[in-house]
Design a protein around this motif. Structure first.
Motif: not given
Length: 182
Positions: A75-77, A79-84, A121-122, A129-131
């Motif tokens: 959850x704390x990656x 780069x949130x878009x890379x995590x998606x 949810x994730x 987080x990515x805005x």
């Protein structure tokens, strides 16, 4: 030690789902009946109902159970878009690994159980987080899921696996770029 309902027959929910998966793979959705499943498991049909209320719930449980194989990014990656992207790629891989289930994801418009909800949810948290504005997160999630299921559907009906994966990856990149632009 006393056993609960359905356990007297030596059943567990996992055994019921595994048996249902085998029946589905052999005879398809029309042939997946509670009676056929009971025959496969060597129990009376009523033994199944302490694990699933009926066929619809059985299919929903199968789909959601399969989503339990999706690898979730932290959850704390950073780069949130890379995590998606990693989450959706894992979803695609899990779907492609079960070609007999992909049409059911289409028919049911995804899955709704605990695993599906957890993944949603994730994904939502990562997009926030990515805005991505909160009001656009739900439609963005739906579009990403439709892309994964649709791409998996194309990949599982034949053709070149590498080309299918490349097309999925390119489309995912386009979607994420558009989502990032808001």
């Amino acid at each position: 030690m006393a056993r609960g309902p359905g356990e007297r027959a030596g059943l567990s929910r996992a055994a019921v789902l595994e048996g249902a998966r085998e029946v589905l793979a052999e005879v398809g959705l029309r042939g997946l009946t509670m009676r056929a499943l009971a025959r496969r498991l060597g129990v009376a049909p009523n033994a199944l109902y302490s694990h699933v209320p009926g066929k619809d719930e059985l299919v929903d449980a199968l789909l959601d159970d399969h989503l339990g194989h999706v690898t979730e990014p932290p959850a704390d990656s950073p780069d949130p878009l890379a995590a998606v992207a990693a989450l959706m790629t894992s979803t695609y891989d899990v779907l492609v690994a079960a070609p007999d289930l992909v049409p059911l994801y289409f028919a049911r418009r995804g899955a709704r159980g605990a695993n599906a909800q957890r993944l949603g949810v994730t994904m939502d948290g990562l997009m926030v987080r990515a805005g991505v504005p909160a009001r656009t997160v739900p439609p963005a999630r739906v579009n990403l899921i439709v892309h994964a299921i649709g791409s998996a559907s194309f990949a599982t009906v034949g053709g070149d696996a590498a080309e299918s994966r490349a097309a999925f990856t390119a489309g995912l990149g386009w979607l994420l770029a558009g989502i990032a632009c808001r």
